[in-house]
Design an enzyme around this catalytic site. Structure first.
Site, mmCIF file in Angstrom:
data_model
loop_
_atom_site.group_PDB
_atom_site.id
_atom_site.type_symbol
_atom_site.label_atom_id
_atom_site.label_comp_id
_atom_site.label_asym_id
_atom_site.label_seq_id
_atom_site.Cartn_x
_atom_site.Cartn_y
_atom_site.Cartn_z
ATOM 1 N N HIS A 56 0.844 -1.209 0.000
ATOM 2 C CA HIS A 56 0.000 0.000 0.000
ATOM 3 C C HIS A 56 0.873 1.250 0.000
ATOM 4 C CE1 HIS A 56 -3.993 1.955 0.909
ATOM 5 N NE2 HIS A 56 -3.140 2.968 1.050
ATOM 6 N N HIS A 58 1.454 5.441 -2.042
ATOM 7 C CA HIS A 58 0.961 6.514 -2.936
ATOM 8 C C HIS A 58 2.168 7.152 -3.630
ATOM 9 C CE1 HIS A 58 -3.252 6.537 -1.476
ATOM 10 N NE2 HIS A 58 -2.691 6.072 -0.373
ATOM 11 N N GLN A 151 -9.463 9.386 -5.238
ATOM 12 C CA GLN A 151 -9.182 10.011 -3.932
ATOM 13 C C GLN A 151 -10.330 10.908 -3.440
ATOM 14 O OE1 GLN A 151 -5.931 10.425 -1.544
ATOM 15 N NE2 GLN A 151 -7.952 10.652 -0.612
ATOM 16 N N HIS A 209 -9.460 1.685 -0.018
ATOM 17 C CA HIS A 209 -9.285 2.411 1.235
ATOM 18 C C HIS A 209 -10.631 2.248 1.946
ATOM 19 C CE1 HIS A 209 -5.869 4.213 -0.768
ATOM 20 N NE2 HIS A 209 -5.576 4.952 0.282
ATOM 21 N N GLU A 212 -11.205 4.362 6.743
ATOM 22 C CA GLU A 212 -10.038 5.052 7.320
ATOM 23 C C GLU A 212 -10.566 6.250 8.118
ATOM 24 O OE1 GLU A 212 -7.146 6.729 4.638
ATOM 25 O OE2 GLU A 212 -5.623 6.872 6.198
ATOM 26 N N ASP A 308 2.205 3.150 2.950
ATOM 27 C CA ASP A 308 1.264 4.227 2.633
ATOM 28 C C ASP A 308 1.938 5.489 2.091
ATOM 29 O OD1 ASP A 308 -1.255 5.322 2.317
ATOM 30 O OD2 ASP A 308 -1.581 5.753 4.426
#
Ligand SMILES: Nc1ccnc(=O)[nH]1
Length: 431
Positions: A56, A58, A151, A209, A212, A308
């Protein structure tokens, strides 16, 4: 018999001593090996592990810390807004440059497979162009999987669904989503249903996701378990973060865990980020915001630690070191028993490889010749030391080497060097 590379004298994660003979991009032999080799890597007494895997990340946002400003509140929501400002300005070239720099860090840390989310919100899809280019550029040493990640919301962002589909058409590997960021719980649940149908229809894995948030009533993981089962995505689905589970009612969780197990959904907590972003609205005591890792493992649910973020709108630190990630996870989840600590190492290597479905992963004849030599005697020592990566081999090529970092000491009557490795060196029991 001869090899291109012979790694001599190492110790495998299970404690076996073994030399490793590499031919081309494949591990040809493992065991006691006396043979000629184009190159010999001396790994005497060192842990030799298959590469680290990050499930995971970005990559489109990484190494952007401070542009256009820093996240003052430290919350997820300010991070999302801040990234939106950066995304509007970022060029393809600049994103490629940042992502490639990060991939260099990764290679030097023995991190040779990454699943990265790529934001599909902006209709220009420069993020997707950039990361597709990076996937191609690094493929000879690093396996990059991309997740189409809306996102700003599949439904909440204008054109969100259409842009996600366009990204998949461009060749993105996995379907992503963010149900807790849709406008309502109902829209979040509808997005989970829609995304599972998209993934099943295209024969793709799904990685959302999911929850969260610190809201104990955020229950999209329940919907995900139901929809994964309904659409036949068992074993190909991931719930990332799952932080709300930290705050949920215990009775409810006792019902939920078997449903996650039944759907064969893997869980990816991201301990560095979850401990940083969650609990920000609490006074004392403050919640940790890490999902229920030991409880899921006890149910037979696959759980993998993810990184992440590194130096981006959500996280101001990081070095591409999956041992840092596992170290934080071990502490926050209180996985302190010897077998639990060893499991944390397994989670950032073979466990994450299972979640990503990596082929040819491992140290055995026939596997891809990718491995890392660590300045530690065994997995738990590697965690304790966040051990130096002395040598990294990726698909049959030595791609990174560095020296031990023992200190030279100047004290009267004391030894001249200090090694951080424990002299007694006995591996702790892991079984
Ligand atoms: N932890 C996160 C990083 C980036 N985007 C998110 O939604 N969450």
């Amino acid at each position: 018999m001869s090899f291109d590379i012979l790694v001599k004298g190492g110790v495998l994660p299970d404690g076996r001593q073994a030399d490793i003979g590499i031919r081309g991009t494949t591990i040809a032999a493992v065991g006691r090996i006396e043979a000629e080799a184009g190159r010999v890597v001396d790994a005497t007494g060192c842990l030799v592990a298959p590469p680290f895997v990050d499930p995971h990340f970005h990559l489109d946002a990484t190494l952007s810390y401070g542009t256009p400003r820093i996240n003052a509140s430290g919350t997820l929501l300010e991070g999302i807004a801040l990234w939106g400002e950066l995304r509007a300005e970022a060029t393809v070239e600049e994103m490629v440059e940042r992502a490639l720099s990060y991939c260099d860090w990764a290679a030097s840390m023995g991190l040779l497979a990454i699943r990265s989310h790529v934001d599909t919100t902006d209709p220009a899809l420069r993020t997707v162009q950039a990361l597709l280019e990076v996937r191609e550029k690094v493929k000879d040493w690093l396996d990059l999987q991309l997740v189409a990640f809306p996102q700003d919301g599949l439904y909440r962002a204008p054109g969100g669904r259409e842009n996600l589909i366009r990204a998949l058409d461009m060749g993105v590997d996995v379907v992503g989503g963010i149900p807790h960021f849709e406008r309502t719980m109902a829209e979040g649940a509808a997005s989970v249903r829609d995304l599972c149908e998209i993934a099943a229809g295209r024969g793709l894995p799904i990685d959302l996701h999911c929850d969260e948030t610190d809201d104990p009533m955020s229950r999209h993981i329940e919907t995900l378990a139901y929809e994964v089962t309904r659409t036949g995505l068992q074993g190909r689905a991931v719930g990332s973060h799952l932080t709300s589970m930290h705050s949920m009612d215990n009775y409810y969780v006792s019902k939920l865990l078997p449903l996650i197990a039944e759907a064969r959904i893997a869980a990816i907590p991201n301990p560095l980020i979850n401990i940083m972003l969650q609990g920000r609205h609490d006074s004392f005591p403050k919640r940790r915001g890490l999902t229920r890792v030991k409880e899921m493992l006890a149910q037979g649910i696959e759980v993998g630690w993810g990184q992440d973020c590194v130096l981006d709108p959500w996280y101001s630190l990081g070095t591409a070191d999956m041992l840092d990630v596992a170290f934080m996870g071990l502490h926050v989840a209180q996985m302190s028993a010897p077998a639990e600590m060893a499991r944390c190492f397994e989670m950032v290597t073979a466990g994450n490889a299972r979640i990503l479905g990596l082929e040819g992963y491992g140290i055995a004849p026939g596997c891809t010749a990718s491995l890392v030599v660590l300045d530690a005697g065994h997995p738990v020592e590697a965690l304790r030391l966040r051990a130096e990566r002395l040598c990294v081999i990726a698909k049959g090529r030595v791609v990174s080497e560095r020296a031990r970092n023992d200190a030279r000491l100047s004290l009267p009557g004391r030894p001249a060097t200090v090694a951080r490795r424990h002299a007694a060196g006995a591996p702790v029991a892991t079984r």
